[in-house]
Design an enzyme around this catalytic site. Structure first.
Site, mmCIF file in Angstrom:
data_model
loop_
_atom_site.group_PDB
_atom_site.id
_atom_site.type_symbol
_atom_site.label_atom_id
_atom_site.label_comp_id
_atom_site.label_asym_id
_atom_site.label_seq_id
_atom_site.Cartn_x
_atom_site.Cartn_y
_atom_site.Cartn_z
ATOM 1 N N TYR A 1 -13.918 117.878 16.106
ATOM 2 C CA TYR A 1 -12.579 116.820 16.728
ATOM 3 C C TYR A 1 -11.601 118.008 17.104
ATOM 4 O O TYR A 1 -11.354 118.936 16.521
ATOM 5 C CB TYR A 1 -11.974 116.090 15.368
ATOM 6 N N TRP B 1 -8.137 118.645 20.420
ATOM 7 C CA TRP B 1 -7.459 118.391 21.509
ATOM 8 C C TRP B 1 -7.895 119.641 22.508
ATOM 9 O O TRP B 1 -7.689 119.668 23.829
ATOM 10 C CB TRP B 1 -6.110 118.353 21.427
HETATM 11 N N1 LIG Z 1 -0.305 115.001 8.627
HETATM 12 C C1 LIG Z 1 -0.564 114.807 9.927
HETATM 13 N N2 LIG Z 1 -1.612 115.444 10.364
HETATM 14 C C2 LIG Z 1 -1.983 114.935 11.776
HETATM 15 C C3 LIG Z 1 -1.452 114.197 12.486
HETATM 16 C C4 LIG Z 1 -0.250 113.796 11.803
HETATM 17 O O1 LIG Z 1 0.684 112.938 12.613
HETATM 18 N N3 LIG Z 1 0.163 113.897 10.598
HETATM 19 N N4 LIG Z 1 -1.647 114.060 13.834
HETATM 20 C C5 LIG Z 1 -2.931 114.028 14.060
HETATM 21 C C6 LIG Z 1 -3.376 113.889 15.368
HETATM 22 S S1 LIG Z 1 -2.702 112.534 16.494
HETATM 23 C C7 LIG Z 1 -3.946 114.927 16.107
HETATM 24 S S2 LIG Z 1 -4.428 114.415 17.695
HETATM 25 C C8 LIG Z 1 -4.530 115.962 15.512
HETATM 26 C C9 LIG Z 1 -4.576 117.144 16.259
HETATM 27 O O2 LIG Z 1 -5.525 118.298 15.697
HETATM 28 P P1 LIG Z 1 -6.211 119.533 16.728
HETATM 29 O O3 LIG Z 1 -6.285 118.690 18.318
HETATM 30 O O4 LIG Z 1 -7.293 120.198 15.934
HETATM 31 O O5 LIG Z 1 -4.708 120.365 16.946
HETATM 32 P P2 LIG Z 1 -4.613 121.615 18.102
HETATM 33 O O6 LIG Z 1 -3.415 122.416 17.214
HETATM 34 O O7 LIG Z 1 -4.263 120.920 19.308
HETATM 35 O O8 LIG Z 1 -6.004 122.250 17.833
HETATM 36 C C10 LIG Z 1 -6.741 122.520 18.971
HETATM 37 C C11 LIG Z 1 -7.178 123.754 18.954
HETATM 38 O O9 LIG Z 1 -8.216 124.378 19.903
HETATM 39 C C12 LIG Z 1 -8.165 125.648 20.438
HETATM 40 N N5 LIG Z 1 -8.461 125.355 21.770
HETATM 41 C C13 LIG Z 1 -7.551 124.892 22.768
HETATM 42 N N6 LIG Z 1 -8.534 124.912 24.010
HETATM 43 C C14 LIG Z 1 -9.718 125.506 23.696
HETATM 44 C C15 LIG Z 1 -10.834 125.632 24.438
HETATM 45 O O10 LIG Z 1 -11.196 125.497 25.507
HETATM 46 N N7 LIG Z 1 -11.888 126.079 23.732
HETATM 47 C C16 LIG Z 1 -11.791 126.594 22.163
HETATM 48 N N8 LIG Z 1 -12.733 127.036 21.604
HETATM 49 N N9 LIG Z 1 -10.833 126.285 21.601
HETATM 50 C C17 LIG Z 1 -9.704 125.808 22.214
HETATM 51 C C18 LIG Z 1 -6.654 125.896 20.178
HETATM 52 O O11 LIG Z 1 -6.261 127.206 20.147
HETATM 53 C C19 LIG Z 1 -6.286 125.043 18.807
HETATM 54 O O12 LIG Z 1 -6.397 126.059 17.981
HETATM 55 O O13 LIG Z 1 -3.783 116.295 14.367
HETATM 56 C C20 LIG Z 1 -3.732 115.523 13.348
HETATM 57 N N10 LIG Z 1 -2.966 115.718 12.120
HETATM 58 N N1 LIG Z 2 5.628 117.339 21.787
HETATM 59 C C1 LIG Z 2 4.807 116.869 21.392
HETATM 60 N N2 LIG Z 2 4.163 115.471 21.850
HETATM 61 C C2 LIG Z 2 2.911 115.082 21.417
HETATM 62 C C3 LIG Z 2 2.170 115.535 20.533
HETATM 63 C C4 LIG Z 2 2.475 116.761 20.169
HETATM 64 O O1 LIG Z 2 1.719 117.588 19.329
HETATM 65 N N3 LIG Z 2 3.658 117.224 20.424
HETATM 66 N N4 LIG Z 2 0.993 115.065 20.116
HETATM 67 C C5 LIG Z 2 0.557 113.857 20.760
HETATM 68 C C6 LIG Z 2 -0.574 112.947 20.172
HETATM 69 S S1 LIG Z 2 -2.047 113.789 20.026
HETATM 70 C C7 LIG Z 2 -0.437 111.942 19.578
HETATM 71 S S2 LIG Z 2 -1.559 111.143 18.980
HETATM 72 C C8 LIG Z 2 0.891 111.290 19.780
HETATM 73 C C9 LIG Z 2 1.228 110.643 18.490
HETATM 74 O O2 LIG Z 2 2.334 109.726 18.849
HETATM 75 P P1 LIG Z 2 2.994 109.051 17.240
HETATM 76 O O3 LIG Z 2 2.048 108.737 16.229
HETATM 77 O O4 LIG Z 2 3.688 107.911 17.844
HETATM 78 O O5 LIG Z 2 4.022 110.249 16.975
HETATM 79 P P2 LIG Z 2 4.639 110.589 15.498
HETATM 80 O O6 LIG Z 2 5.760 111.857 16.143
HETATM 81 O O7 LIG Z 2 3.855 110.895 14.549
HETATM 82 O O8 LIG Z 2 5.590 109.347 15.234
HETATM 83 C C10 LIG Z 2 6.597 108.837 15.930
HETATM 84 C C11 LIG Z 2 7.620 108.335 15.040
HETATM 85 O O9 LIG Z 2 7.352 107.331 14.239
HETATM 86 C C12 LIG Z 2 8.100 107.180 13.136
HETATM 87 N N5 LIG Z 2 7.124 106.670 12.121
HETATM 88 C C13 LIG Z 2 6.203 107.396 11.206
HETATM 89 N N6 LIG Z 2 5.790 106.308 10.302
HETATM 90 C C14 LIG Z 2 6.745 105.126 10.461
HETATM 91 C C15 LIG Z 2 6.450 103.900 9.900
HETATM 92 O O10 LIG Z 2 5.937 103.640 8.958
HETATM 93 N N7 LIG Z 2 7.435 103.054 10.468
HETATM 94 C C16 LIG Z 2 7.920 103.133 11.468
HETATM 95 N N8 LIG Z 2 8.721 102.226 12.019
HETATM 96 N N9 LIG Z 2 8.186 104.346 12.059
HETATM 97 C C17 LIG Z 2 7.354 105.404 11.626
HETATM 98 C C18 LIG Z 2 8.544 108.615 12.778
HETATM 99 O O11 LIG Z 2 9.884 108.634 12.539
HETATM 100 C C19 LIG Z 2 8.055 109.574 14.140
HETATM 101 O O12 LIG Z 2 9.129 110.271 14.629
HETATM 102 O O13 LIG Z 2 1.863 112.162 20.191
HETATM 103 C C20 LIG Z 2 1.449 112.941 21.500
HETATM 104 N N10 LIG Z 2 2.646 113.795 21.879
HETATM 105 MO MO LIG Z 3 -3.350 112.474 18.542
#
Ligand SMILES: Nc1nc2c(c(=O)[nH]1)N[C@H]1C(S)=C(S)[C@@H](COP(=O)(O)OP(=O)(O)OC[C@H]3O[C@@H](n4cnc5c(=O)[nH]c(N)nc54)[C@H](O)[C@@H]3O)O[C@H]1N2
Ligand SMILES: Nc1nc2c(c(=O)[nH]1)N[C@H]1C(S)=C(S)[C@@H](COP(=O)(O)OP(=O)(O)OC[C@H]3O[C@@H](n4cnc5c(=O)[nH]c(N)nc54)[C@H](O)[C@@H]3O)O[C@H]1N2
Ligand SMILES: [Mo]
Length: 762
Positions: free
Chosen positions: A114, A116
């Site tokens: 898993y 991005w």
């Molecule tokens: N506590 C907590 N944990 C969370 C979240 C949260 O809200 N709270 N958010 C979650 C969410 S929504 C997401 S989507 C995940 C994201 O989790 P990840 O997608 O695992 O996070 P990234 O840091 O984007 O990691 C991507 C990695 O892939 C590598 N990479 C990029 N391109 C390539 C490529 O072409 N080839 C290879 N081999 N490597 C590459 C980058 O260097 C990087 O280390 O995290 C989740 N984790």
């Molecule tokens: N700059 C930047 N943008 C991103 C990403 C990134 O890594 N960097 N990641 C992308 C990815 S993979 C994803 S999945 C999306 C995720 O998008 P989201 O999951 O919507 O993003 P978060 O920043 O985790 O949360 C947004 C807001 O929700 C509020 N929140 C958290 N828990 C609760 C709750 O229980 N109730 C209410 N009412 N509010 C709450 C927090 O205050 C937080 O600031 O963002 C994307 N956009």
């Molecule tokens: Mo995500």
């Protein structure tokens, strides 16, 4: 003029400036026509030649010496690596894959991988890996994501699979909001920083512009524990809600609609199933507790009069109910989404322009842009003959408990015995919950193989690390959903050290294993093939041949405004255009969910208080998406580092909470949860509700001073709890954890997360 080139990432497209000899990236800048470029671009140049880049294939010394097998020292900060030539490294990888496949079968290989990865349609890390693993007989896979894993399982039961797709691709749009919407209620706010990111990257960032236009005529209400979850300039009303209590608030809104005769009974009768069960529940007839505003007030922190006023206002005009993804990234988080859909149904505006229900504003930058998502070129992955899979967030359970049976979506999954994991394009030591538990899980593997650009915490746990060429070092094409332009991503610099394209790596591995993934083409020829196949396929836009596209470094994509979609048709005639649910209607009570008989998910939405109310942990920590990077990517870069406090990831506290703990801005705090501890730099702000603290995700896991903290760099996932959202959805619950925060006055350890490991001669 120094040499320049363009590239793209999930945070947008940008221009790269090179040193006069063309060998080094010296700057990356947004294109001037981007109205709201992402600060993450500021990480690109400083990350490109950083010492954390992987230069050569490397093998853990203990693995090389002892052979494959469980090893509790996997990931130890002082673990040594041995650098190898490509031929030797590829022989090792192929030999180990063959051993595991022949001794344990292909299901013993976990290839869910898993993450991005990078923007780019051809060098998409998971597609490349899956195609290769399919060619050698398959792998145990993963389903769903960390983003909205709970919704992906729940919502198809309520609105059908098609309804779910429609909710992502044709929601009420910004343009409709501007024209029709009186009230936009967003649970989780509308973060500008989140809108910078879309899968594939936006050509131009127009979300904030569109939001400003809508705000001119629409009353925006942000319901969240953080005031700055919405731009000041939008003039939104902020209603502070305690995290994880949205469902309680929503039931009180529905209660008000019901008792004041404001619910749309006609719509409920003709377009939904089970509304009477919800009415009985909110009135307290089914459980003895009427869900009045007075009942919800102490739970949510919102006054009863505010709740009543909001319900009346919502019923008085065109109202859109939005929930961000974060609401469902909690234990039991699907209930907030279920309740919000139920509220939208009681308001009766689903399928009307600018009204109803949405799930993505504030989370994804392209959400609601109003354009059809044209198909884009794709790299074929082949077919996986192995049936075993997990919901992706159950990775630690998978590795720790082979043979265990876990409930999932009404059925039961038996966890296979995994001996080898292959990860490319993801960083589980960023994304997964309870990283110390994840370490114990990875310790049980025989072998972990990782492809990376940098020595990430995941690479530091790998037995074999192969250096991948990054997007600036390879050729690709990129666009986001509904984007205005398909962009070329030319190679702008030579690969770091001996880094290679993953396509090159899999080609050589496949040949060693007696199969083929390249079909005799090199990566440029593949790029051309997937482009031309796309260009010629029915339904594709009119675009020039590949050579012309490449010469021009891009081509416009048609931006076709979407017409009112499935929900409008369903609204107009629910019998002729039913949803793909058992009743053809929106299921506010689902017989199927009810019959699953699960302890934590009923047939209709319910409110359940959090089960982790240990008084030793007196603050709610929100774990949110980082503004100045994408997840953990390029955390060593200049933009990300500019946000650090006291040399590590900041934690934000309300002034009252800071004062009660003797904390001042710039101090180092130690944060503890039931799972672990970290160090963070203190920021004091009244943008938070008292009792709520906040950290961004994505600081690189740094276990180099375990006597002081599990992570001295502030990775929130040493704190979060690794338990599925529910027995229905089994998704990530990383959005929130209960913590204790204290001053840390001891010696402050240096951050070593971005250092490469120690290399040994053999
Ligand atoms: N506590 C907590 N944990 C969370 C979240 C949260 O809200 N709270 N958010 C979650 C969410 S929504 C997401 S989507 C995940 C994201 O989790 P990840 O997608 O695992 O996070 P990234 O840091 O984007 O990691 C991507 C990695 O892939 C590598 N990479 C990029 N391109 C390539 C490529 O072409 N080839 C290879 N081999 N490597 C590459 C980058 O260097 C990087 O280390 O995290 C989740 N984790
Ligand atoms: N700059 C930047 N943008 C991103 C990403 C990134 O890594 N960097 N990641 C992308 C990815 S993979 C994803 S999945 C999306 C995720 O998008 P989201 O999951 O919507 O993003 P978060 O920043 O985790 O949360 C947004 C807001 O929700 C509020 N929140 C958290 N828990 C609760 C709750 O229980 N109730 C209410 N009412 N509010 C709450 C927090 O205050 C937080 O600031 O963002 C994307 N956009
Ligand atoms: Mo995500």
């Amino acid at each position: 003029m120094p040499p320049t080139g363009q590239s793209s990432a999930h945070w947008g497209t940008f221009r790269v400036e090179l040193s006069p000899d063309g060998e080094r990236v010296v700057a990356a800048r947004p294109f001037p026509n981007d109205p709201d470029a992402a600060p993450a671009i500021g990480n690109v140049a400083s990350g490109q030649h950083h010492r954390s880049r992987i230069a050569r294939p490397a093998v853990r010394r203990r693995w090389l010496r002892n052979g494959p097998g469980p090893d509790a020292r996997r990931g130890a900060p002082d673990d040594e690596y041995v650098e190898l030539d490509w031929d030797d490294a590829l022989d090792l990888v192929a030999g180990e894959l063959a051993r595991v496949r022949d001794t344990h079968g292909n299901s013993a290989i976990y290839g869910g991988s898993y993450g991005w990865g990078s923007a780019g349609r051809f060098h998409h890390a998971q597609s490349q890996l899956h195609r290769f693993l399919n060619a050698i007989g398959g792998y145990t896979s993963s389903v769903n994501d960390y983003s909205r894993g709970a919704s992906l399982v729940l919502l198809p039961h309520l609105i059908g699979r098609d309804g779910m797709a429609e909710l992502r691709s044709r929601p009420p749009s910004w343009a409709q909001l501007a024209e029709h919407t009186d009230l936009f209620l967003s649970f989780g706010g509308l973060r500008r920083s989140n809108s910078w990111v879309v899968p594939g990257g936006a050509d131009r960032h127009t979300g904030s512009e569109r939001a400003r236009l809508a705000a001119a005529s629409t009353h925006l209400v942000s319901l969240s524990a953080q005031r700055d979850d919405v731009l000041d300039e939008l003039g939104a009303q902020w209603i502070g809600v305690r995290p994880g209590t949205d469902a309680a608030l929503i039931f009180a809104l529905i209660h008000t609609l019901v008792v004041e005769g404001l619910a749309d009974d006609d719509f409920l009768r003709t377009h939904t199933a089970g509304a009477e069960r919800v009415r009985a529940y909110v009135r307290g007839e089914s459980d003895g507790t009427p869900k009045t505003p007075e009942w919800a007030a102490p739970l949510t922190g919102v006054t009863a009069s505010t709740i009543r006023a909001l319900a009346r206002r919502a019923a008085a005009g065109r109202t859109l109910i939005n929930v961000t993804y974060s609401l469902q990234r909690h234990r039991g988080g699907e209930q907030a989404v279920f309740a919000a859909l139920t509220l939208a149904a009681f308001l009766g505006q689903i399928g009307l322009p600018g009204g109803g229900f949405s799930h993505g504003y504030g989370s994804m930058g392209d959400y609601g842009n109003g354009f059809e998502q044209v198909p884009l070129p794709t790299f074929p992955q082949g077919r996986n003959p192995v049936a075993e899979f997990i919901p992706c967030a159950r990775i630690s359970d998978l590795l720790l408990h082979p043979g265990a049976r876990i409930p999932y979506d009404g059925g039961t999954l038996t966890l296979p015995d995994i001996r080898l994991a292959y990860w490319a394009g993801g960083n589980p030591f960023h994304h997964h919950q309870d990283l110390r538990r994840l370490e114990r899980a990875f310790a049980r593997l025989d072998t972990l193989i990782v492809h990376e650009f940098h020595w990430t915490p995941t690479a530091r746990h790998a037995d074999i690390v192969l250096p991948a060429a990054n997007p600036l070092e390879r050729e690709d094409i990129a666009a986001g959903p509904g984007d205005a332009r398909l962009r070329a991503m030319p190679r702008v610099v030579a690969p770091r050290g001996q880094a290679r394209e993953e396509f090159w790596i899999y080609d050589r591995l496949a040949r060693r294993l007696g199969t083929d993934v390249a079909e005799g083409l090199d990566s440029r020829q593949w790029l051309e093939r997937i482009y031309e196949q796309w260009r010629e396929s029915p339904g594709s836009p009119q675009v020039p041949p590949f050579a012309d596209f490449w010469e021009a470094q891009g081509t416009p994509l048609p931006q076709v405004p979407y017409a009112d979609g499935a929900f409008a048709r369903f609204r107009a005639d629910p019998l002729a255009h039913p949803l793909a649910t058992p009743t053809g209607r929106i299921e506010l009570f689902s017989e199927i969910l009810h019959r699953f008989g699960l302890p934590d998910v009923a047939g209709h939405a319910v409110w359940r208080p959090a089960s982790d109310a240990d008084p030793a942990f007196d603050l709610e920590l929100l774990c949110t998406q980082p503004s100045h990077r994408l997840h953990s990517q390029l955390d060593m870069g200049a933009a990300s580092q500019s946000t650090k406090v006291a040399g590590r990831e900041p934690i934000r506290l309300h002034p009252a909470d800071a004062a009660a703990r003797g904390l001042l801005a710039g101090d180092v705090a130690r944060v503890r949860s039931a799972q672990g501890t970290l160090l963070a730099g203190v920021v004091v702000t009244d943008a938070l509700l008292p009792g709520v603290v906040q950290m961004h995700t994505g600081a690189w896991f740094d276990p180099s001073a375990p006597e002081i903290a599990d992570c001295v760099n502030g990775n929130v996932n040493v704190l979060t709890r690794d338990v599925g959202t529910s027995t229905l959805t089994q998704a990530s619950n990383g959005a929130r954890v209960r913590v204790r925060v204290e001053r840390y006055d001891g010696p402050v350890p240096p951050v070593r997360a971005y250092e490469p490991p120690v290399f040994a001669a053999t």
